[in-house]
Write an enzyme that holds these catalytic residues in place. Structure first.
Site, short mmCIF file in Angstrom:
data_model
loop_
_atom_site.label_atom_id
_atom_site.label_comp_id
_atom_site.label_asym_id
_atom_site.label_seq_id
_atom_site.Cartn_x
_atom_site.Cartn_y
_atom_site.Cartn_z
N CYS A 132 -6.55 -3.47 7.51
CA CYS A 132 -7.80 -2.49 7.54
C CYS A 132 -8.72 -3.34 6.93
O CYS A 132 -10.53 -2.57 7.51
CB CYS A 132 -7.83 -1.18 7.40
SG CYS A 132 -9.30 -0.10 7.27
N CYS A 155 1.00 -1.13 0.14
CA CYS A 155 0.01 -0.28 -0.35
C CYS A 155 0.88 1.44 -0.11
O CYS A 155 0.93 2.11 -0.70
CB CYS A 155 -0.80 0.27 1.58
SG CYS A 155 -1.98 0.96 1.35
#
Length: 416
Positions: A222, A101
């Site tokens: 997440c 990410c």
């Protein structure tokens, strides 16, 4: 542009990015806060608190009287991060979404958005890391305005920017930044570089950021949230049942729903067993997952691995490694694990072999091997191949010994 005036700060709604924006504002920069949405949680139940986080980030920007923007990278995250995760899982690897990410989203798409779209001179994040171009007077812990400096000139120096561990070694996040590009690092500020987490919380409390102080530290992936990983991954990959097989005697111990739901070193979910068994290897051609008793079984320990093409933060490998094809440094493949001395060998294709000073438990293909020299983070490479386990080497030594003994017994005594 002569001076750096405009900094775009990535805002997550947490305490670290909130304090980063505050420190930049105190130093006299023109700051813009931007919240990134990377996962579409509208069709999920209780996964990420995206809307709450966005609202918290907005409240901080309001209190600082700085502009606030939202940007969505849901499609980019799916194509450049999540789809790659699924492919790695199918190949039997265990990827690291946080490193991916940062590489593809925060320090690529977001970096370009900050510089090209919002016209910023630099971007900033709440990561605990520092670079070789940090100005001490900019990030010192008192609130006096810094002297005017030609910040932009620092970005135009062609010497590579190096990345170092933060002052707070426990919170240091260079591990997660080990794949970012030199171009992005050149235009990134880490306001928390010289601060401890406790001091950051103190600044947040004094600034009245009580709504972010109450939040738990963000841990784990997440988009999985509180749910079971196996249940989550089976929403995206077809179940591929296989057997749990004992490494020591080949007995079938039980069944699983797919090797991609399992990672090396974890306790195997096998019913009817009095003692725990742990995953030591996987065969994706047969679907077999090999298990062994005890959490520290020698089959879990290895001291050698090969990466894919290694990503050096400074673009080029260290001169020492180029010259001799070998270098001593330190290694980790899990955030916060103790750094282990190692020897690195450079291959012609840019990959590296890493030989550790001692065997490590559960080295895992798909994870990133991150290297350090002193407090400098050199970069990282994805682990693609493992050396033999201590169990394999032990069995090999036993066979050699047995063969030698057998040969001695068969050798006739010399005639007297």
């Amino acid at each position: 542009m002569g001076f750096i005036r405009h900094v775009v700060c990535a805002m997550s709604g947490g305490v670290d990015s909130s304090v980063a924006a505050l420190l930049l504002k105190r130093r006299g920069y023109s700051v813009t806060g931007v919240f990134m949405k990377n996962w579409d949680s509208l069709d999920e139940s209780g996964v990420c608190n995206t809307e709450t986080d966005c609202e918290d980030a907005y409240r901080v920007c309001q209190s600082l009287d700085i502009p606030f923007h939202q940007v969505s990278y849901i499609k980019e995250y799916w194509h450049e991060v999540f789809s790659k995760l699924l492919k790695d899982y199918e190949k039997g690897r265990t990827p690291n979404p946080d490193i991916l990410c940062n590489k593809h989203i925060k320090f690529n798409h977001f970096h370009k958005y900050a510089i090209d779209t919002l016209g910023a001179d630099a971007m900033a994040t709440g990561h605990y890391a520092r670079t070789s171009q940090e100005d001490d007077e900019v990030f010192e812990q008192k609130t006096t305005a810094p002297q005017t400096t030609l910040f932009r000139d620092r970005f135009e120096i062609r010497n590579p920017v190096r990345m170092y561990q933060a002052a707070d070694l426990f919170k240091d996040q260079t591990f997660f930044l080990s794949q970012i590009s030199q171009d992005a690092l050149r235009q990134t500020m880490f306001p928390l570089a010289g601060l401890t987490k406790d001091f950051v919380k103190k600044i947040a409390a004094e600034a009245g950021f009580h709504h972010v102080l109450k939040k738990k530290e963000s841990m784990g992936i997440c988009f999985i949230g509180e749910r079971n990983f196996e249940s989550f991954i089976l929403e995206y990959l077809e179940p591929k049942p296989g057997n749990f097989v004992s490494l020591e005697d080949g007995a079938v111990m039980g069944t699983h729903k797919g090797w991609f739901t399992i990672t090396l070193g974890q306790r195997a979910k096998i019913g009817g067993q009095r003692d725990p068994f742990f995953v030591v290897d996987k065969d994706i051609t047969t679907g077999d997952v090999f298990v062994a008793p005890t959490t520290n079984h020698p089959a879990l320990f290895r001291d050698m691995m090969r990466t894919d093409r290694f990503h050096w933060v400074t673009v080029e490998p260290p001169a020492e490694l180029v010259k001799t094809q070998m270098m001593e440094c330190r290694f980790r493949f899990i955030h916060q694990m103790p750094l282990i001395p190692c020897t690195v060998t450079l291959n012609m294709n840019g990959s590296v072999w890493i030989s550790l000073s001692r065997p490590v438990r559960a080295l895992t293909p798909g994870q990133f091997a991150v290297l350090y020299k002193g407090d400098e983070c050199l970069g990282s490479g994805k682990i693609m191949q493992l050396g033999p386990s201590e169990f394999t080497l032990q069995r090999g030594r036993e066979r050699l010994l047995a063969a030698a003994q057998q040969q001695e017994q068969q050798t006739p005594e010399p005639a007297s």
